[in-house]
Design a protein around this motif. Sequence first.
Motif, PDB file in Angstrom:
ATOM      1  N   TYR A  13       0.848  -1.319   0.161  1.00 20.07           N
ATOM      2  CA  TYR A  13      -0.118  -0.008  -0.115  1.00 20.07           C
ATOM      3  C   TYR A  13       0.889   1.254   0.062  1.00 20.07           C
ATOM      4  N   THR A  22      -2.854   4.413  -7.532  1.00 20.68           N
ATOM      5  CA  THR A  22      -3.882   4.313  -6.796  1.00 20.68           C
ATOM      6  C   THR A  22      -4.108   2.981  -6.448  1.00 20.68           C
ATOM      7  N   TYR A  24      -5.814  -0.320  -5.430  1.00 20.31           N
ATOM      8  CA  TYR A  24      -7.055  -1.250  -5.582  1.00 20.31           C
ATOM      9  C   TYR A  24      -6.954  -2.443  -4.466  1.00 20.31           C
ATOM     10  N   VAL A  47     -13.932  -5.133  -6.061  1.00 20.03           N
ATOM     11  CA  VAL A  47     -12.571  -4.421  -6.222  1.00 20.03           C
ATOM     12  C   VAL A  47     -12.972  -2.991  -5.524  1.00 20.03           C
ATOM     13  N   LEU A  48     -12.200  -2.625  -4.540  1.00 17.54           N
ATOM     14  CA  LEU A  48     -12.374  -1.233  -3.779  1.00 17.54           C
ATOM     15  C   LEU A  48     -11.023  -0.616  -4.085  1.00 17.54           C
ATOM     16  N   ASN A  49     -11.363   0.985  -4.121  1.00 18.67           N
ATOM     17  CA  ASN A  49     -10.428   1.886  -4.227  1.00 18.67           C
ATOM     18  C   ASN A  49      -9.802   2.242  -2.597  1.00 18.67           C
ATOM     19  N   GLN A  91      -4.169   0.641  -9.587  1.00 19.49           N
ATOM     20  CA  GLN A  91      -4.977   0.587 -10.872  1.00 19.49           C
ATOM     21  C   GLN A  91      -4.441   0.779 -12.094  1.00 19.49           C
TER      22      GLN A  91
END
Length: 141
Positions: A13, A22, A24, A47-49, A91
């Motif tokens: 991260y 970004t 994801y 899938v989450l931002n 992303q």
Amino acid sequence: MTSNRPYLLRAIYDWISDNGLTPYVLVDAAQPGVKVPAHVVKNGQVVLNLAMRAVAHLDLGNDRIAFEARFSGVSQSIVIPMHAVLALYAQENGQGMMFPADENEALPTDGIEAADETPAPSAGGDDDRPKRGAPHLRVVK
């Protein structure tokens, strides 16, 4: 030992964020404890931002990822147990890391620790490995 998944996840991260990309996260939404809006789940996954501009109160803990995010204008609390995380990637270029679906499947299940198993002797009868004595330290001047 504890799982290395949360430590690797935090490192990836930070790496993605530090490079201006970004982050994801791919989540197995069918795992127990996953709390995400049902309408965003597709084929049992979501899938989450995780970018700081997309979430609030992000907590990348040892047991779970928790944050608040807006879906269709409505703020919702999201909880993702660490065992449900399948991947974390950028992303923009797909760089990141995939995680095994079940990190415990490689552990022995018969109650015997893997380190306690004695290897079988080689087919020739002689063990080709060097013999090991007790460890020792020596002062070198």
